[in-house]
Write a protein that holds these residues in place. Sequence first.
Motif, PDB file in Angstrom:
ATOM      1  N   ALA A  56       0.950  -1.174   0.059  1.00  0.00           N
ATOM      2  CA  ALA A  56       0.168  -0.042   0.213  1.00  0.00           C
ATOM      3  C   ALA A  56       0.829   1.327   0.055  1.00  0.00           C
ATOM      4  CB  ALA A  56      -0.954  -0.091   1.215  1.00  0.00           C
ATOM      5  N   TYR A  57       0.339   2.239  -0.687  1.00  0.00           N
ATOM      6  CA  TYR A  57       1.031   3.707  -0.834  1.00  0.00           C
ATOM      7  C   TYR A  57       0.201   4.607  -0.275  1.00  0.00           C
ATOM      8  CZ  TYR A  57       3.419   7.142  -2.981  1.00  0.00           C
ATOM      9  OH  TYR A  57       4.164   8.370  -3.571  1.00  0.00           O
ATOM     10  N   ILE A  58       0.849   5.317   0.895  1.00  0.00           N
ATOM     11  CA  ILE A  58       0.194   6.704   1.402  1.00  0.00           C
ATOM     12  C   ILE A  58       1.046   8.000   0.841  1.00  0.00           C
ATOM     13  CG2 ILE A  58      -0.301   8.183   3.497  1.00  0.00           C
ATOM     14  CD1 ILE A  58      -0.481   5.431   4.778  1.00  0.00           C
ATOM     15  N   ALA A  59       0.361   8.666  -0.166  1.00  0.00           N
ATOM     16  CA  ALA A  59       1.092   9.722  -0.791  1.00  0.00           C
ATOM     17  C   ALA A  59       1.043  11.237   0.169  1.00  0.00           C
ATOM     18  CB  ALA A  59       0.487  10.285  -2.005  1.00  0.00           C
ATOM     19  N   GLN A  60       1.774  11.937  -0.216  1.00  0.00           N
ATOM     20  CA  GLN A  60       1.990  13.269   0.412  1.00  0.00           C
ATOM     21  C   GLN A  60       0.688  14.034   0.495  1.00  0.00           C
ATOM     22  OE1 GLN A  60       5.200  15.684  -1.148  1.00  0.00           O
ATOM     23  NE2 GLN A  60       4.568  17.630   0.179  1.00  0.00           N
ATOM     24  N   SER A  61       0.038  14.172  -0.495  1.00  0.00           N
ATOM     25  CA  SER A  61      -1.119  15.109  -0.615  1.00  0.00           C
ATOM     26  C   SER A  61      -2.522  14.339  -0.672  1.00  0.00           C
ATOM     27  CB  SER A  61      -1.120  16.014  -2.008  1.00  0.00           C
ATOM     28  OG  SER A  61      -2.121  16.640  -2.240  1.00  0.00           O
ATOM     29  N   ALA A  62      -3.036  14.220   0.482  1.00  0.00           N
ATOM     30  CA  ALA A  62      -4.406  13.654   0.341  1.00  0.00           C
ATOM     31  C   ALA A  62      -5.386  14.027  -0.376  1.00  0.00           C
ATOM     32  CB  ALA A  62      -4.776  13.458   2.022  1.00  0.00           C
ATOM     33  N   ALA A  63      -5.239  15.423  -0.572  1.00  0.00           N
ATOM     34  CA  ALA A  63      -6.470  15.893  -1.457  1.00  0.00           C
ATOM     35  C   ALA A  63      -6.449  15.446  -2.804  1.00  0.00           C
ATOM     36  CB  ALA A  63      -6.160  17.761  -1.283  1.00  0.00           C
ATOM     37  N   ALA A  64      -5.045  15.397  -3.349  1.00  0.00           N
ATOM     38  CA  ALA A  64      -4.844  14.923  -4.915  1.00  0.00           C
ATOM     39  C   ALA A  64      -5.429  13.305  -4.818  1.00  0.00           C
ATOM     40  CB  ALA A  64      -3.493  15.136  -5.147  1.00  0.00           C
ATOM     41  N   ALA A  65      -5.105  12.685  -3.678  1.00  0.00           N
ATOM     42  CA  ALA A  65      -5.517  11.138  -3.843  1.00  0.00           C
ATOM     43  C   ALA A  65      -7.043  10.795  -3.790  1.00  0.00           C
ATOM     44  CB  ALA A  65      -4.878  10.369  -2.538  1.00  0.00           C
ATOM     45  N   PHE A  66      -7.801  11.627  -3.323  1.00  0.00           N
ATOM     46  CA  PHE A  66      -9.487  11.548  -3.293  1.00  0.00           C
ATOM     47  C   PHE A  66     -10.060  12.115  -4.481  1.00  0.00           C
ATOM     48  CE2 PHE A  66      -8.103  10.377   0.827  1.00  0.00           C
ATOM     49  CZ  PHE A  66      -9.196   9.426   1.323  1.00  0.00           C
ATOM     50  N   ASN A  67     -11.042  11.408  -4.894  1.00  0.00           N
ATOM     51  CA  ASN A  67     -12.046  12.144  -6.090  1.00  0.00           C
ATOM     52  C   ASN A  67     -13.134  13.042  -5.098  1.00  0.00           C
ATOM     53  OD1 ASN A  67     -13.999  12.302  -7.666  1.00  0.00           O
ATOM     54  ND2 ASN A  67     -13.770  10.603  -8.818  1.00  0.00           N
ATOM     55  N   PRO A  68     -13.053  14.322  -5.667  1.00  0.00           N
ATOM     56  CA  PRO A  68     -14.151  15.189  -4.802  1.00  0.00           C
ATOM     57  C   PRO A  68     -15.464  14.848  -4.820  1.00  0.00           C
ATOM     58  CG  PRO A  68     -12.925  16.340  -6.521  1.00  0.00           C
ATOM     59  CD  PRO A  68     -12.290  14.926  -6.685  1.00  0.00           C
ATOM     60  N   SER A  69     -15.852  13.930  -6.042  1.00  0.00           N
ATOM     61  CA  SER A  69     -17.144  13.968  -6.388  1.00  0.00           C
ATOM     62  C   SER A  69     -17.757  12.568  -5.793  1.00  0.00           C
ATOM     63  CB  SER A  69     -17.439  13.751  -8.108  1.00  0.00           C
ATOM     64  OG  SER A  69     -16.653  12.688  -8.483  1.00  0.00           O
ATOM     65  N   ARG A  70     -16.963  11.908  -5.296  1.00  0.00           N
ATOM     66  CA  ARG A  70     -17.359  10.550  -4.363  1.00  0.00           C
ATOM     67  C   ARG A  70     -17.430  10.576  -2.957  1.00  0.00           C
ATOM     68  NH1 ARG A  70     -13.920   5.857  -6.787  1.00  0.00           N
ATOM     69  NH2 ARG A  70     -15.320   4.671  -5.295  1.00  0.00           N
ATOM     70  N   THR A  71     -18.196   9.967  -2.014  1.00  0.00           N
ATOM     71  CA  THR A  71     -17.960  10.053  -0.808  1.00  0.00           C
ATOM     72  C   THR A  71     -16.632   9.354  -0.278  1.00  0.00           C
ATOM     73  OG1 THR A  71     -18.996   7.778  -0.518  1.00  0.00           O
ATOM     74  CG2 THR A  71     -20.435   9.739  -0.524  1.00  0.00           C
ATOM     75  N   ILE A  72     -16.262   9.555   0.956  1.00  0.00           N
ATOM     76  CA  ILE A  72     -14.869   9.017   1.593  1.00  0.00           C
ATOM     77  C   ILE A  72     -14.923   7.627   1.430  1.00  0.00           C
ATOM     78  CG2 ILE A  72     -13.474   9.093   3.358  1.00  0.00           C
ATOM     79  CD1 ILE A  72     -14.306  12.144   3.742  1.00  0.00           C
ATOM     80  N   LEU A  73     -16.031   6.935   2.085  1.00  0.00           N
ATOM     81  CA  LEU A  73     -16.197   5.686   2.316  1.00  0.00           C
ATOM     82  C   LEU A  73     -16.145   4.863   0.979  1.00  0.00           C
ATOM     83  CD1 LEU A  73     -16.737   3.424   4.547  1.00  0.00           C
ATOM     84  CD2 LEU A  73     -19.251   3.555   3.895  1.00  0.00           C
TER      85      LEU A  73
ATOM     86  N   ILE B  76     -18.525   9.406   9.297  1.00  0.00           N
ATOM     87  CA  ILE B  76     -17.586  10.295   8.433  1.00  0.00           C
ATOM     88  C   ILE B  76     -17.258   9.751   7.114  1.00  0.00           C
ATOM     89  CG2 ILE B  76     -15.363   9.184   9.276  1.00  0.00           C
ATOM     90  CD1 ILE B  76     -14.088  11.803   9.449  1.00  0.00           C
ATOM     91  N   GLY B  77     -17.415   8.693   6.976  1.00  0.00           N
ATOM     92  CA  GLY B  77     -17.253   8.188   5.552  1.00  0.00           C
ATOM     93  C   GLY B  77     -18.397   8.628   4.504  1.00  0.00           C
ATOM     94  N   ASP B  78     -19.412   9.114   5.239  1.00  0.00           N
ATOM     95  CA  ASP B  78     -20.478   9.542   4.381  1.00  0.00           C
ATOM     96  C   ASP B  78     -20.243  10.974   3.878  1.00  0.00           C
ATOM     97  OD1 ASP B  78     -21.928   6.894   4.679  1.00  0.00           O
ATOM     98  OD2 ASP B  78     -22.889   7.887   6.563  1.00  0.00           O
ATOM     99  N   ARG B  79     -19.212  11.636   4.228  1.00  0.00           N
ATOM    100  CA  ARG B  79     -19.041  12.890   3.730  1.00  0.00           C
ATOM    101  C   ARG B  79     -18.119  12.948   2.645  1.00  0.00           C
ATOM    102  NH1 ARG B  79     -16.769  15.518   9.466  1.00  0.00           N
ATOM    103  NH2 ARG B  79     -18.296  14.665  10.799  1.00  0.00           N
ATOM    104  N   TYR B  80     -17.961  14.235   1.965  1.00  0.00           N
ATOM    105  CA  TYR B  80     -16.951  14.249   0.671  1.00  0.00           C
ATOM    106  C   TYR B  80     -15.697  14.837   1.210  1.00  0.00           C
ATOM    107  CZ  TYR B  80     -21.106  13.174  -2.343  1.00  0.00           C
ATOM    108  OH  TYR B  80     -22.168  12.505  -2.665  1.00  0.00           O
ATOM    109  N   PRO B  81     -14.773  14.513   0.581  1.00  0.00           N
ATOM    110  CA  PRO B  81     -13.367  15.057   0.903  1.00  0.00           C
ATOM    111  C   PRO B  81     -13.083  16.533   1.566  1.00  0.00           C
ATOM    112  CG  PRO B  81     -13.122  13.634  -0.947  1.00  0.00           C
ATOM    113  CD  PRO B  81     -14.669  13.858  -0.909  1.00  0.00           C
TER     114      PRO B  81
END
Length: 611
Positions: free
Chosen positions: A110-127, A164-169
């Motif tokens: 598994a890989y954890i990147a420096q920028s979490a904001a870039a790792a998540f799709n803003p149009s999908r829920t976190i979960l 919290i998983g139901d929220r968006y990034p």
Amino acid sequence: MTVELAPPPATGPSDASAAAVEVRGLSITVAQPDGTRRAIVENISFAVPRGEVLALIGESGSGKTTIALALMGFSRFGATIAADCLRVGDMDIAAMGQSALRGVRGSRIAYIAQSAAAAFNPSRTILSQVIEPLLVHGLAGREEARARAVALFRSLALPSPETIGDRYPHQVSGGQLQRLMAAMALITGPELVILDEPTTALDVTTQVEVLRAFKAAIAESGATAVYVSHDLAVVTQVSEHIVVLQNGRMVEQGDSARILTAPQSEYTRTLLAAARPAIRPTADAALDKVLTVDSIHAGYGRIVRGMPATPILADVGFTVRRGSTLGVIGESGSGKSTLARVIAGLLPAASGEVLLEGQPLPRAMAQRSREQLRRIQLVFQNADTALNPAQTVRDIIARPLAFYHGLKGAAAHARVDELLDLIRLPRALADRRSTELSGGQKQRVNLARALAAEPDVLLCDEVTSALDTVVGAAILDLIDELRRELGIATVFISHDISTVRAFCDEILVLYAGRAVERCPKAAFDGHSHHPYTRLLIDSVPDMDPTWLATRAAAAGPALAVSAIAPELCRFLPRCPVAIGGLCDSNPPPLHVDDGRAILCHRAGGPGDASR
């Protein structure tokens, strides 16, 4: 709480004492225009025992991330990986094809990147994104995946783990998003976790909580980890072993305690020295006030009676003299970058004034004259997004020369060369694009573009946060030298308190948009501080490996604001020394003494306001 994660595959090595990761003779080469190949990583060897953490440290360009990604069988376009041994568990990474590697990336590695904001799709829920690795690799059904995610959220000390998983990034803080990215990496129960500068962009108090959560979650999962970082204080808290890299080669390796206390290499000693910045002498600033910020209120949304619908800054004011530097510190969300945007005119203030040598400036950039724009320049945090990748270095620097000074042709060419000399870059780089430069070189070009305008005020917004300690120190030395030579007033915005304390003449502390303390550098190392300033100071990691374990958790959530009344102390919900019947009923007074100002009820009495 123990988190039940997916167990490692049964095909793993039978000897539990064997190294979980083994690298011998790793070299990575890239093709050159003349058909030859150049080594960017050469003859790297190390081993990581199962369940332990190895840190890769070094300057930008040292090969840290390149080596870490090679453990996933990944290399940049045109690069070739070769090794006598490149093993993770029972997997020979160098011998695996792309199809097989896709099967282990995100599951066993598994890989954890420096920028979490870039790792998540803003149009999908976190979960939906956190559980995706389980679903893609067929390791669990949706309900089981959700249960594992909630368990991880709880283990990582995230608020409201059930929901919290139901929220968006965009609906969570930067520190929370960083921990959620860790959950996405850990949910498959990987054998190896690669952490690539995961706390670099976080403020000190958030970094502490994220580090604590990372360390606990990795320990509970039993995973082995490789931690890429340039921050030696952070490395001290999380790793048992360190490999020091320079220009793609190993300088030394060993147990963390030995590397940090008795380094054998001069280069390692240089890194350690850069991690403990020396205090620079206070500038002999001229008496003239170049920049004045007076009672600024600013935020977003409709402005009604001088107040924005979403307030960020409240009654912030200060002055900066020619040739001096004001450091602005505070957690993420405290209003630091908003303050820079207000001064530059990118965000018009709702009320209050910004004055340049006593003359009020129009609040909006569009209303300012070309000369007013020239005199205040903003150096952005991320040079990668601030510089046009399609333009050469010469084009980037020449543009403000033409816009502000009308320089073109040979005159502009000569001035670009002068500016490259000024920022210590070879003139030969002028015809390269920014994508061909290192991080430190890009930030120097970013600085040169601002200096091309010949400003009176330089706004530096987290300009070293993404740089390693050595390159960051070089950039700071350069800015320090230039502002002294050119007499530029500098506003230096950062969450790195050690850097601000060493670099700035005066320090302004923001909490939830309000200035809670202002003091000269000489007084900052004293004992009397606002309780929030004390929290920030106590949250700066040091080289003691026991620091993270012994440090008490911060009181309350970051940037909590009193819901009782907005005029009360904004730090009240987190303050460990609040006075009942006073702090919760009366606005805090501003105490000014010997050049220091503290917004606190306790500051009027003897001793430390934080005690």
